[in-house]
Scaffold this active site. Structure first.
Site, short mmCIF file in Angstrom:
data_model
loop_
_atom_site.label_atom_id
_atom_site.label_comp_id
_atom_site.label_asym_id
_atom_site.label_seq_id
_atom_site.Cartn_x
_atom_site.Cartn_y
_atom_site.Cartn_z
N CYS A 1 -36.09 -15.24 -17.59
CA CYS A 1 -35.46 -14.02 -18.08
C CYS A 1 -35.65 -12.89 -17.08
CB CYS A 1 -36.04 -13.63 -19.44
SG CYS A 1 -37.79 -13.17 -19.39
N HIS B 1 -46.86 -12.54 -11.62
CA HIS B 1 -45.45 -12.16 -11.50
C HIS B 1 -45.27 -10.99 -10.52
CE1 HIS B 1 -41.36 -11.50 -12.40
NE2 HIS B 1 -41.48 -10.67 -13.43
N CYS C 1 -36.52 -9.74 -12.40
CA CYS C 1 -37.25 -11.00 -12.48
C CYS C 1 -36.40 -12.22 -12.13
CB CYS C 1 -37.84 -11.18 -13.87
SG CYS C 1 -38.56 -9.69 -14.56
#
Length: 399
Positions: free
Chosen positions: A385, A355, A88
């Site tokens: 994060c 995402h 990520c």
């Protein structure tokens, strides 16, 4: 050493919820297709670039060939570079990589690209010849890794629950964040999507898998569900005795995004498709790693490091954007720095628009730049994060 981003020399596709309108596309081929069109629209010739990097986290057929294959498909066969995966945090890592190449004197103009999709994730078989009967191990690259950190021994949602307990965060607070983030996203859709059109095509043509015809036209992100307090109140936490519901977390998605980076302010001005646009200076990056199974708190450490490297404190930051896979992320970050979480993520965030992994941070940084430009300049901090209880941060100045 700082680096610069030519104003307007960046873009993002719409993000589509997984198994949606982008799910049939090979993410590397789709990235090459998009980048070639977007660079041409900005009159940026491929010969300008002396370095490129690809961010990808979900393996694709032939992804072994990485960045050189993507640039070759674009027509930039001269252009080498690495393929990067920091899950990520891949978007922020691309920025740090570009800065590193510039600091080393290896690049004057870099192209930092990320294409990913969570749809139809690869099913992998790993041979194990010394296992009983030689039976190997199979893995769904997305599902299995989201559900099982091999070191922390838990799913990602469990890391959110751990941080919620540490910071005393309730379900109601998480739902308040999610509702407010939905409201902020509406500002990006106002005036016929005026904000999003600053970096995203007004009408995005979705190609077929062979790139011969247009299958559909997307006018913005796809698959964002409307929500309401009453609807959220009826949701149960995913874990017995927990706090995190489906409303308090993002959804998997598909898409791609890219940023051009230069070694000098002069070159950035020359390459900007907007004459007289602002100067965008990348001041610093930072990274951090939290205790096992406390992933959403890792951006706190990364932001502290980035601020220290830039010689700044949080009071000097004008705009904060986060990759917030869980509403818990924003609450914990705000409490750590004594901020109001309502002051973060104007115009949207990954909690709402989804995402697709690698491109997520790239899009957030682009939106941060545009928000700073609208407010007349200032300092922006992106933080987010990543799997493995890590986090990254990027600080830019727009003037």
């Amino acid at each position: 050493m700082a680096a610069y981003i030519p104003y307007g020399a960046y873009w993002s596709t719409p993000f589509a919820r997984w198994q949606g309108s982008l799910s049939h596309l090979h993410s590397m081929e789709f990235l090459a297709h998009t980048a070639k069109k977007e660079l041409a629209a900005r009159n940026l010739d491929l010969d300008l670039f002396d370095f490129a990097a690809l961010g990808i986290t979900m393996i694709q057929h032939h992804s072994f060939y990485g960045l050189p294959w993507v640039t070759a498909m674009m027509g930039a066969e001269h252009l080498p570079g690495p393929t990067i995966n920091q899950v990520c945090a891949t978007g922020a890592r691309l920025v740090a990589t570009g800065m590193g190449e510039i600091a080393a004197g290896n690049s004057e103009v870099s192209l930092l690209m990320s294409g990913d999709k969570t749809s139809n994730a690869a099913q992998v078989y790993y041979p194990a010849p010394h296992a009983p009967g030689g039976a190997g191990v199979t893995e769904n690259v997305m599902f299995d890794n989201f559900m099982d950190d091999p070191f922390a021994k838990c799913a990602m949602v469990d890391t959110a629950e751990n941080v919620a307990r540490k910071f005393g965060i309730t379900t109601e607070e998480q739902h308040d964040v999610a509702l407010y983030r939905h409201e902020q996203y509406q500002a990006a859709l106002a005036d016929d999507r005026a904000f999003q059109k600053r970096y995203m095509a007004a009408e995005f043509e979705v190609p077929d898998a062979k790139y011969r015809k247009t299958m559909k036209v997307l006018e913005g992100d796809e698959g964002i569900y409307p929500t309401a307090p009453e609807k959220m109140a009826g949701l149960k936490p995913m874990r017995e005795g927990g706090t995190v519901t489906f409303a308090g977390q993002t959804h998997p998605a598909d898409g791609n995004a890219a940023i051009v980076m230069t070694a000098t302010e002069e070159k950035a001005k020359e390459l900007s498709p907007v004459p007289g646009g602002p100067t965008i200076k990348v001041l610093s990056t930072g990274s951090g790693r939290e205790d096992p199974a406390f992933m959403p708190a890792a951006p706190i450490l990364a932001a502290k490091q980035a601020l220290e490297r830039a010689g700044l404190d949080m009071a000097q930051v004008d705009v904060i954007k986060s990759h917030n896979p869980f509403a818990v992320n924003d609450i914990a970050f705000a409490r750590a720095f004594q901020l109001d979480w309502k002051d973060m993520n104007n115009y949207g965030s990954s909690l709402i628009w989804g995402h697709p992994q690698g491109p997520t941070g790239v899009r957030a940084i682009i939106e941060m730049i545009e928000e700073l430009e609208l407010r007349g300049g200032g300092i922006g901090l992106f933080q987010g994060c990543a799997a493995g209880d890590t986090g990254m941060a990027v600080i830019v100045e727009v003037r």
